[in-house]
Structure formats: C-alpha cells, structure tokens
Scaffold this motif. Structure first.
Motif, PDB file in Angstrom:
ATOM      1  N   ILE A 175       7.528  10.885 -17.529  1.00  0.00           N
ATOM      2  CA  ILE A 175       7.125  10.257 -16.269  1.00  0.00           C
ATOM      3  C   ILE A 175       6.810  11.289 -15.190  1.00  0.00           C
ATOM      4  O   ILE A 175       5.729  11.300 -14.625  1.00  0.00           O
ATOM      5  CB  ILE A 175       8.222   9.287 -15.775  1.00  0.00           C
ATOM      6  N   CYS A 176       7.774  12.193 -14.927  1.00  0.00           N
ATOM      7  CA  CYS A 176       7.576  13.159 -13.833  1.00  0.00           C
ATOM      8  C   CYS A 176       7.150  14.538 -14.323  1.00  0.00           C
ATOM      9  O   CYS A 176       6.818  15.408 -13.518  1.00  0.00           O
ATOM     10  CB  CYS A 176       8.840  13.278 -12.993  1.00  0.00           C
ATOM     11  N   ASN A 177       7.146  14.745 -15.636  1.00  0.00           N
ATOM     12  CA  ASN A 177       6.706  15.997 -16.261  1.00  0.00           C
ATOM     13  C   ASN A 177       7.570  17.205 -15.910  1.00  0.00           C
ATOM     14  O   ASN A 177       7.158  18.345 -16.141  1.00  0.00           O
ATOM     15  CB  ASN A 177       5.242  16.298 -15.905  1.00  0.00           C
ATOM     16  N   THR A 178       8.752  16.996 -15.367  1.00  0.00           N
ATOM     17  CA  THR A 178       9.630  18.118 -15.070  1.00  0.00           C
ATOM     18  C   THR A 178      10.433  18.493 -16.309  1.00  0.00           C
ATOM     19  O   THR A 178      10.648  17.674 -17.199  1.00  0.00           O
ATOM     20  CB  THR A 178      10.608  17.783 -13.920  1.00  0.00           C
ATOM     21  N   LEU A 179      10.863  19.753 -16.348  1.00  0.00           N
ATOM     22  CA  LEU A 179      11.615  20.241 -17.488  1.00  0.00           C
ATOM     23  C   LEU A 179      12.975  19.544 -17.574  1.00  0.00           C
ATOM     24  O   LEU A 179      13.692  19.433 -16.584  1.00  0.00           O
ATOM     25  CB  LEU A 179      11.816  21.757 -17.348  1.00  0.00           C
ATOM     26  N   ILE A 180      13.306  19.069 -18.768  1.00  0.00           N
ATOM     27  CA  ILE A 180      14.580  18.394 -18.981  1.00  0.00           C
ATOM     28  C   ILE A 180      15.627  19.427 -19.353  1.00  0.00           C
ATOM     29  O   ILE A 180      15.415  20.263 -20.232  1.00  0.00           O
ATOM     30  CB  ILE A 180      14.468  17.339 -20.094  1.00  0.00           C
ATOM     31  N   LYS A 181      16.759  19.365 -18.677  1.00  0.00           N
ATOM     32  CA  LYS A 181      17.841  20.306 -18.936  1.00  0.00           C
ATOM     33  C   LYS A 181      18.962  19.617 -19.705  1.00  0.00           C
ATOM     34  O   LYS A 181      19.410  18.536 -19.341  1.00  0.00           O
ATOM     35  CB  LYS A 181      18.373  20.865 -17.615  1.00  0.00           C
ATOM     36  N   GLY A 182      19.419  20.286 -20.760  1.00  0.00           N
ATOM     37  CA  GLY A 182      20.536  19.767 -21.537  1.00  0.00           C
ATOM     38  C   GLY A 182      20.271  18.396 -22.113  1.00  0.00           C
ATOM     39  O   GLY A 182      19.208  18.131 -22.669  1.00  0.00           O
ATOM     40  N   ASN A 183      21.254  17.512 -21.973  1.00  0.00           N
ATOM     41  CA  ASN A 183      21.141  16.149 -22.496  1.00  0.00           C
ATOM     42  C   ASN A 183      20.768  15.153 -21.414  1.00  0.00           C
ATOM     43  O   ASN A 183      21.030  13.955 -21.544  1.00  0.00           O
ATOM     44  CB  ASN A 183      22.464  15.724 -23.144  1.00  0.00           C
ATOM     45  N   ASP A 184      20.129  15.622 -20.361  1.00  0.00           N
ATOM     46  CA  ASP A 184      19.837  14.786 -19.199  1.00  0.00           C
ATOM     47  C   ASP A 184      18.562  13.970 -19.409  1.00  0.00           C
ATOM     48  O   ASP A 184      17.606  14.075 -18.647  1.00  0.00           O
ATOM     49  CB  ASP A 184      19.709  15.673 -17.957  1.00  0.00           C
ATOM     50  N   ILE A 195      12.573  10.409 -21.195  1.00  0.00           N
ATOM     51  CA  ILE A 195      12.587  10.123 -19.765  1.00  0.00           C
ATOM     52  C   ILE A 195      13.853  10.730 -19.175  1.00  0.00           C
ATOM     53  O   ILE A 195      14.956  10.464 -19.670  1.00  0.00           O
ATOM     54  CB  ILE A 195      12.572   8.605 -19.492  1.00  0.00           C
ATOM     55  N   CYS A 196      13.705  11.552 -18.139  1.00  0.00           N
ATOM     56  CA  CYS A 196      14.891  12.139 -17.518  1.00  0.00           C
ATOM     57  C   CYS A 196      15.707  11.018 -16.860  1.00  0.00           C
ATOM     58  O   CYS A 196      15.163   9.974 -16.478  1.00  0.00           O
ATOM     59  CB  CYS A 196      14.501  13.208 -16.497  1.00  0.00           C
ATOM     60  N   LYS A 197      16.997  11.233 -16.752  1.00  0.00           N
ATOM     61  CA  LYS A 197      17.886  10.181 -16.247  1.00  0.00           C
ATOM     62  C   LYS A 197      17.552   9.803 -14.808  1.00  0.00           C
ATOM     63  O   LYS A 197      17.730   8.651 -14.390  1.00  0.00           O
ATOM     64  CB  LYS A 197      19.338  10.624 -16.372  1.00  0.00           C
ATOM     65  N   LYS A 198      17.016  10.750 -14.044  1.00  0.00           N
ATOM     66  CA  LYS A 198      16.648  10.459 -12.663  1.00  0.00           C
ATOM     67  C   LYS A 198      15.532   9.420 -12.612  1.00  0.00           C
ATOM     68  O   LYS A 198      15.593   8.446 -11.859  1.00  0.00           O
ATOM     69  CB  LYS A 198      16.218  11.730 -11.934  1.00  0.00           C
ATOM     70  N   CYS A 199      14.494   9.624 -13.448  1.00  0.00           N
ATOM     71  CA  CYS A 199      13.388   8.661 -13.493  1.00  0.00           C
ATOM     72  C   CYS A 199      13.832   7.350 -14.118  1.00  0.00           C
ATOM     73  O   CYS A 199      13.414   6.270 -13.702  1.00  0.00           O
ATOM     74  CB  CYS A 199      12.217   9.243 -14.287  1.00  0.00           C
ATOM     75  N   PHE A 200      14.689   7.443 -15.137  1.00  0.00           N
ATOM     76  CA  PHE A 200      15.157   6.229 -15.797  1.00  0.00           C
ATOM     77  C   PHE A 200      15.918   5.329 -14.830  1.00  0.00           C
ATOM     78  O   PHE A 200      15.746   4.110 -14.824  1.00  0.00           O
ATOM     79  CB  PHE A 200      16.045   6.590 -16.989  1.00  0.00           C
ATOM     80  N   ASN A 201      16.748   5.931 -13.996  1.00  0.00           N
ATOM     81  CA  ASN A 201      17.519   5.154 -13.028  1.00  0.00           C
ATOM     82  C   ASN A 201      16.628   4.469 -12.001  1.00  0.00           C
ATOM     83  O   ASN A 201      16.976   3.413 -11.451  1.00  0.00           O
ATOM     84  CB  ASN A 201      18.538   6.046 -12.319  1.00  0.00           C
ATOM     85  N   LYS A 202      15.449   5.047 -11.732  1.00  0.00           N
ATOM     86  CA  LYS A 202      14.514   4.452 -10.764  1.00  0.00           C
ATOM     87  C   LYS A 202      13.840   3.203 -11.317  1.00  0.00           C
ATOM     88  O   LYS A 202      13.263   2.415 -10.585  1.00  0.00           O
ATOM     89  CB  LYS A 202      13.447   5.471 -10.367  1.00  0.00           C
ATOM     90  N   LEU A 203      13.884   3.045 -12.655  1.00  0.00           N
ATOM     91  CA  LEU A 203      13.214   1.908 -13.280  1.00  0.00           C
ATOM     92  C   LEU A 203      13.972   0.615 -13.056  1.00  0.00           C
ATOM     93  O   LEU A 203      13.425  -0.478 -13.212  1.00  0.00           O
ATOM     94  CB  LEU A 203      13.060   2.148 -14.792  1.00  0.00           C
ATOM     95  N   PHE A 204      15.246   0.714 -12.692  1.00  0.00           N
ATOM     96  CA  PHE A 204      16.072  -0.497 -12.609  1.00  0.00           C
ATOM     97  C   PHE A 204      16.756  -0.591 -11.261  1.00  0.00           C
ATOM     98  O   PHE A 204      16.775   0.349 -10.485  1.00  0.00           O
ATOM     99  CB  PHE A 204      17.126  -0.487 -13.710  1.00  0.00           C
TER     100      PHE A 204
END
Length: 204
Positions: A175-184, A195-204
């Motif tokens: 979604i945001c094309n930013t690098l994913i760190k670890g298991n995030d 999908i990074c957890k930050k973007c995923f949380n915005k979906l709901f």
C-alpha cells in the motif's frame, strides 16, 4: 448497428486481486463502502463504467467481439500483473452496459506500455461480424537488451510463509511501498500481498 467502440480511462490501472480481503471462513471479499483503502477497486470499476458510457453514448455491443487492450503503466518496475488487468477492466466495461457480458470477448490482444506522465488504458472493441483479427510475430533484425524477470526465491517464499525476516531480503508494503521491518506486516491474497501493520490498521 454499431460494431466498434473505444474507451480510454486515465489513471494507473489496478487489479481486483490487490484489494481482496478474506473473511474468517477464508472466503475472498471485496469491500466497496468501508470508507477505507480497499474501496479503491470498487470506485475504479465505477469510474470505468461511467467513462465507457460517456465516451460511447447509446452504444450497445451484443455480438462476439475482438478486443485490443493497451495498458500504460506509470512505472516499469512496480505495476500490477498485466495478465490480471483484463478481468478488472472488463468488469467495469460490462457494468457500463457497453457490452452485455464479458463472455462476448472471444479474442483479445493485450499490450503493455509505460507512460510516467499519463498512465491509462485504451480499449478498442470490434464486432466479429465486420472485423477479423490477423497478427504475425517477426524476428528482430537487431537484438535488443532483454527484460529479465527473476522467479521468487525459495528462501524469500519461505520467509513470507513463516513470517521470519531474512537479513538480505527487503520487502515493502503493497500500500505505502515503505520498507517492512521485522515481522511488522500482515499477509493478504494468499501471501502474495504484504501490508505493514500501520496501513492495515487504517483499513478498519
């Protein structure tokens, strides 16, 4: 009776597969009124329908058709799979009423191009009662540099499935094309989409 129509829709083409979520039973769902990012496909489909109808007023193609689809992506490196684009586009074309059913498309040619300034798709539809399709493939006189597609590495696939990050492999959010760190991150579309957890949380 009209046997030809052309549709041009501006903007980066998208596919349905990138916007599917799965419910608790594992069934694929396509949100359309959540007010979140995943509504984007449904809105794109509606845009295709409106543009197709406005560009071809009072036209209904009800016979078998030949389709010539030219897809212009903004980026050569990051874009949807062209093989999946056709279904996404014809869902909108069918909804417009320009065609009766996408089963009318009996022959189709899809061509991939790149236009950073004006991404879009151009679709031409030809009635088979009046038009025929012919094509040829010719060997080039001068060989050009090949565009190489590397298969997904086994260790990367294993990393995605196990959610264990590998130090030398970089993954980015779809979604945001930013690098994913670890298991995030969260997996979607059977692990094909991250999908990074930050973007995923915005979906709901």
């Amino acid at each position: 009776m009209t046997t030809y129509a052309k549709v041009i829709v501006n903007g980066s083409p998208i596919t349905k597969s990138n916007f599917k979520l799965h419910n608790s039973n594992g069934r694929a769902i396509l949100p359309n009124n959540s007010g979140k990012y995943h509504d984007r496909y449904a809105l794109y489909e509606q845009e295709i329908a409106l543009v197709a109808r406005s560009q071809n007023p009072n036209v209904i193609l009800n016979e078998s058709l030949i389709a010539l689809l030219k897809v212009y992506y903004k980026s050569e490196k990051r874009h949807p799979d062209t093989i999946n684009i056709t279904k996404s586009i014809f869902d909108g074309i069918e909804k417009s009423g320009l065609i009766v059913n996408d089963a009318q498309i009996t022959r189709i040619i899809v061509q991939e191009y790149y236009d950073k300034e004006n991404p879009r798709f151009e679709l031409e539809l030809f009635g088979e009662s009046e038009y025929d399709l012919g094509f040829c493939i010719n060997k080039k006189e001068t060989i050009t540099t090949p565009k190489i597609y590397s298969p997904i590495k086994k260790d990367l696939k294993k990393s995605i499935e196990s959610k264990t990050p590998l130090p030398n492999i970089k993954t980015t959010c779809s979604i945001c094309n930013t690098l994913i760190k670890g298991n995030d991150y969260i997996k979607a579309d059977k692990g094909k989409t991250l999908i990074c957890k930050k973007c995923f949380n915005k979906l709901f």
